[in-house]
Design a protein around this motif. Structure first.
Motif, PDB file in Angstrom:
ATOM      1  N   LEU A   1       0.829  -1.199   0.000  1.00 29.95           N
ATOM      2  CA  LEU A   1       0.000   0.000   0.000  1.00 29.95           C
ATOM      3  C   LEU A   1       0.867   1.255   0.000  1.00 29.95           C
ATOM      4  O   LEU A   1       2.003   1.236   0.519  1.00 29.95           O
ATOM      5  N   PRO A   2       0.381   2.362  -0.565  1.00 28.88           N
ATOM      6  CA  PRO A   2       1.200   3.572  -0.712  1.00 28.88           C
ATOM      7  C   PRO A   2       1.807   4.070   0.594  1.00 28.88           C
ATOM      8  O   PRO A   2       2.915   4.598   0.604  1.00 28.88           O
ATOM      9  N   GLU A   3       1.100   3.906   1.715  1.00 26.25           N
ATOM     10  CA  GLU A   3       1.605   4.433   2.986  1.00 26.25           C
ATOM     11  C   GLU A   3       2.445   3.423   3.755  1.00 26.25           C
ATOM     12  O   GLU A   3       2.998   3.740   4.813  1.00 26.25           O
ATOM     13  N   GLU A   4       2.554   2.199   3.247  1.00 24.48           N
ATOM     14  CA  GLU A   4       3.326   1.174   3.956  1.00 24.48           C
ATOM     15  C   GLU A   4       4.810   1.283   3.627  1.00 24.48           C
ATOM     16  O   GLU A   4       5.193   1.576   2.495  1.00 24.48           O
ATOM     17  N   ALA A   5       5.623   1.021   4.646  1.00 20.44           N
ATOM     18  CA  ALA A   5       7.074   1.163   4.494  1.00 20.44           C
ATOM     19  C   ALA A   5       7.640   0.065   3.603  1.00 20.44           C
ATOM     20  O   ALA A   5       7.266  -1.110   3.722  1.00 20.44           O
ATOM     21  N   PHE A   6       8.546   0.472   2.731  1.00 19.30           N
ATOM     22  CA  PHE A   6       9.266  -0.466   1.861  1.00 19.30           C
ATOM     23  C   PHE A   6      10.612  -0.731   2.508  1.00 19.30           C
ATOM     24  O   PHE A   6      11.595  -0.054   2.267  1.00 19.30           O
ATOM     25  N   GLY A   7      10.660  -1.738   3.395  1.00 17.94           N
ATOM     26  CA  GLY A   7      11.843  -1.947   4.214  1.00 17.94           C
ATOM     27  C   GLY A   7      11.866  -0.930   5.341  1.00 17.94           C
ATOM     28  O   GLY A   7      10.842  -0.354   5.720  1.00 17.94           O
ATOM     29  N   ASN A   8      13.045  -0.680   5.920  1.00 18.66           N
ATOM     30  CA  ASN A   8      13.184   0.377   6.915  1.00 18.66           C
ATOM     31  C   ASN A   8      14.298   1.321   6.492  1.00 18.66           C
ATOM     32  O   ASN A   8      14.786   1.241   5.361  1.00 18.66           O
ATOM     33  N   TRP A   9      14.698   2.219   7.379  1.00 18.94           N
ATOM     34  CA  TRP A   9      15.671   3.248   7.005  1.00 18.94           C
ATOM     35  C   TRP A   9      16.966   2.634   6.476  1.00 18.94           C
ATOM     36  O   TRP A   9      17.559   3.113   5.509  1.00 18.94           O
ATOM     37  N   ASP A  10      17.435   1.566   7.095  1.00 16.30           N
ATOM     38  CA  ASP A  10      18.708   0.963   6.704  1.00 16.30           C
ATOM     39  C   ASP A  10      18.611   0.132   5.432  1.00 16.30           C
ATOM     40  O   ASP A  10      19.618  -0.106   4.776  1.00 16.30           O
ATOM     41  N   GLY A  11      17.420  -0.333   5.086  1.00 13.58           N
ATOM     42  CA  GLY A  11      17.273  -1.121   3.875  1.00 13.58           C
ATOM     43  C   GLY A  11      16.269  -2.238   4.048  1.00 13.58           C
ATOM     44  O   GLY A  11      15.448  -2.241   4.969  1.00 13.58           O
ATOM     45  N   GLY A  12      16.336  -3.211   3.157  1.00 20.29           N
ATOM     46  CA  GLY A  12      15.422  -4.334   3.225  1.00 20.29           C
ATOM     47  C   GLY A  12      15.651  -5.295   2.082  1.00 20.29           C
ATOM     48  O   GLY A  12      16.565  -5.122   1.264  1.00 20.29           O
ATOM     49  N   ALA A  13      14.808  -6.327   2.014  1.00 19.24           N
ATOM     50  CA  ALA A  13      14.898  -7.320   0.941  1.00 19.24           C
ATOM     51  C   ALA A  13      13.496  -7.800   0.586  1.00 19.24           C
ATOM     52  O   ALA A  13      12.654  -8.025   1.462  1.00 19.24           O
ATOM     53  N   LEU A  14      13.259  -7.943  -0.701  1.00 22.63           N
ATOM     54  CA  LEU A  14      11.981  -8.393  -1.236  1.00 22.63           C
ATOM     55  C   LEU A  14      12.182  -9.731  -1.935  1.00 22.63           C
ATOM     56  O   LEU A  14      12.981  -9.834  -2.877  1.00 22.63           O
ATOM     57  N   PHE A  15      11.467 -10.753  -1.467  1.00 18.09           N
ATOM     58  CA  PHE A  15      11.524 -12.091  -2.056  1.00 18.09           C
ATOM     59  C   PHE A  15      10.309 -12.264  -2.962  1.00 18.09           C
ATOM     60  O   PHE A  15       9.168 -12.101  -2.510  1.00 18.09           O
ATOM     61  N   ILE A  16      10.541 -12.637  -4.212  1.00 14.94           N
ATOM     62  CA  ILE A  16       9.455 -12.847  -5.167  1.00 14.94           C
ATOM     63  C   ILE A  16       9.406 -14.323  -5.538  1.00 14.94           C
ATOM     64  O   ILE A  16      10.373 -14.876  -6.082  1.00 14.94           O
TER      65      ILE A  16
END
Length: 476
Positions: free
Chosen positions: A329-344
């Motif tokens: 969703l547009p307001e949901e965080a994509f990872g956090n400040w330091d980064g993240g990972a997306l598994f597809i």
């Protein structure tokens, strides 16, 4: 009938034995949660300032550690640790410390700039000392392979300092994955906000007096000798290839850890990259080959260990990001400040924050609508530091750690292949025009993991094993 004097001597002898026994108290007598002084782990710290300072403090907080020796090339950096542990013997050269303290220490914490990790770690292992080495494990690919082999040879307890490897998040992510909720993963995107130090800048110049508290020659260690410059010390060394491993080396050990724990991969067979060499000087002819770039994208292709195809893993740093998934969703965080990972995967997607924290299925409403798996993987409630301490006290082979070199070595190799690609790109792009006249566009480098070689671009192999100054060679 024994004489009075003989009886007295016997009483004194037995009393002495009893008294000695009182001071060497077995662990089981004290009870759970108490450690006898004789059972404590004697730890030496190589690198006593910055992250080394906090590492040493974390070990001491376990209540199971004596800090018996400290080593740092900079008296300014080590001041707090020396104040906190005044009884610890202090050295500037870790080689001298290990020689003089080898009978007094059980284990060593190594938290120095990346380029000296391998020398300090190997030297401690060769003396039979357990080691905790900060991430990234090493400065180059060859060193990572060497320390992996050394751990097997010297049979000591090892741990790399990627604390998220002991976190609940990565274990929960593994349980979600193993339950088949996202199917077979074929693509991963990982990213960080780093660098937060200068990169993509000219090599510093000028004459500067070496601070009296700093042994500059020891700080350089195996690196080629250059004149002292405050641009390198105490922190910004991370952005210089001679000493650091840039944004990738700093953060991938945290952010990509779940990738290697969840998926059936070890070494990539190819890598390619795109690099922004300098934000401020993008149109300047030439590039800054001594400095890591301010932003990059790296694509790694991994053959699955089960032979069922490939998994593509992409890395982004310097503010570059993959496209947000439609399910977020547009307001949901994509990872956090330091980064993240997306598994597809073939059935869905999963997002984790830095350190593997907060794993969630996408769309996130699935976390409430789906029957989630029950915890099945043992947690590490004591944390990354205490886990290593406990394993050292138990002895090699008696307990496990989350990031032993058996795992951390190949993991680090894989990460550093990304830096090999970046440096190769910079090597053949003196005017920022793709891969030059001979290598137009983005070139894919083919990696032979067994022999640690790029097979289709010989110039790249100079970054597998970096040159070392005489006296700083590595050998098992």
């Amino acid at each position: 009938m024994p004489s009075a004097s003989n009886s007295r001597r016997k009483f004194i002898r037995n009393s002495s034995v009893a008294a000695a026994s009182f001071f060497i108290v077995p662990r089981h007598v004290l009870g759970k949660g108490f450690v006898a002084p004789s059972d404590k782990l004697n730890v030496a710290g190589i690198g006593a300032g910055g992250k080394g300072q906090s590492d040493i403090a974390e070990f001491f907080k376990t209540g199971k550690v004596n800090i018996v020796a400290l080593c740092d090339v900079d008296d300014r950096a080590s001041a707090t640790s020396r104040k906190n542990f005044p009884k610890a013997n202090y050295y500037k050269d870790f080689r001298e410390m290990l020689e003089k303290e080898k009978n007094n220490i059980d284990a060593v914490s190594i938290s120095t700039p990346d380029h000296t990790h391998a020398n300090a770690t190997l030297a401690a292992m060769q003396l039979g000392k357990h080691v905790y080495t900060q991430k990234p494990l090493t400065h180059d690919i060859y060193e990572a392979r060497l320390l992996t082999d050394a751990a097997k040879r010297y049979k000591v307890v090892t741990q790399m300092g990627n604390q998220g490897g002991s976190g609940d998040g990565v274990r929960k992510a593994k349980e979600l994955f193993d339950a088949g909720l996202i199917g077979e993963v074929h693509t991963v995107h990982a990213w960080t906000n780093r660098p937060v130090w200068p990169q993509g800048i000219p090599t510093p110049t000028g004459n500067h007096e070496v601070p009296k508290e700093l042994n500059w020659d020891l700080w350089l260690g195996p690196a080629k000798y250059i004149d002292y410059n405050p641009a390198y010390v105490p922190f910004n060394w991370r952005g210089w290839w001679a000493f650091g491993t840039g944004a990738l080396g700093d953060m991938a050990c945290h952010i990509m850890d779940p990738v290697f724990r969840l998926l059936p991969i070890d070494y990539p067979n190819s890598v390619e990259c795109s690099v922004v060499n300098s934000w401020k000087n993008f149109f300047v002819e030439g590039n800054f080959v001594d400095s890591c770039p301010p932003a990059s994208i790296i694509h790694l292709n991994y053959p699955r260990k089960d032979g069922k195809g490939n998994i593509k893993v992409s890395w982004y740093d310097g503010g570059l990001l993959p496209q947000r998934p439609d399910e977020l969703l547009p307001e949901e965080a994509f990872g956090n400040w330091d980064g993240g990972a997306l598994f597809i995967g073939t059935k869905g997607k999963m997002l984790v924050d830095c350190y593997g924290d907060n794993p969630r299925l996408l769309p996130t409403k699935l976390m409430k609508e789906t029957t989630l798996p029950q915890p099945s993987i043992a947690r590490v409630p004591e944390g990354h530091y205490a886990q290593w301490v406990n394993a050292c006290i138990a002895g090699y082979g008696k307990a496990t750690t989350s990031s032993p070199f058996e795992f951390a070595g190949p993991f680090t190799e894989s990460i550093l292949i990304g830096n090999l690609a970046i440096r190769s790109w910079m090597l053949v792009n003196p005017k920022m025009k793709g891969w030059g006249d001979k290598y137009m566009g983005r070139k894919t480098l083919l990696w032979d993991a067994r022999n640690m070689r790029i097979t289709n671009f010989e110039e790249a192999n100079q970054f597998v094993k970096l040159d070392r100054r005489p006296g700083w060679e590595l050998s098992l």
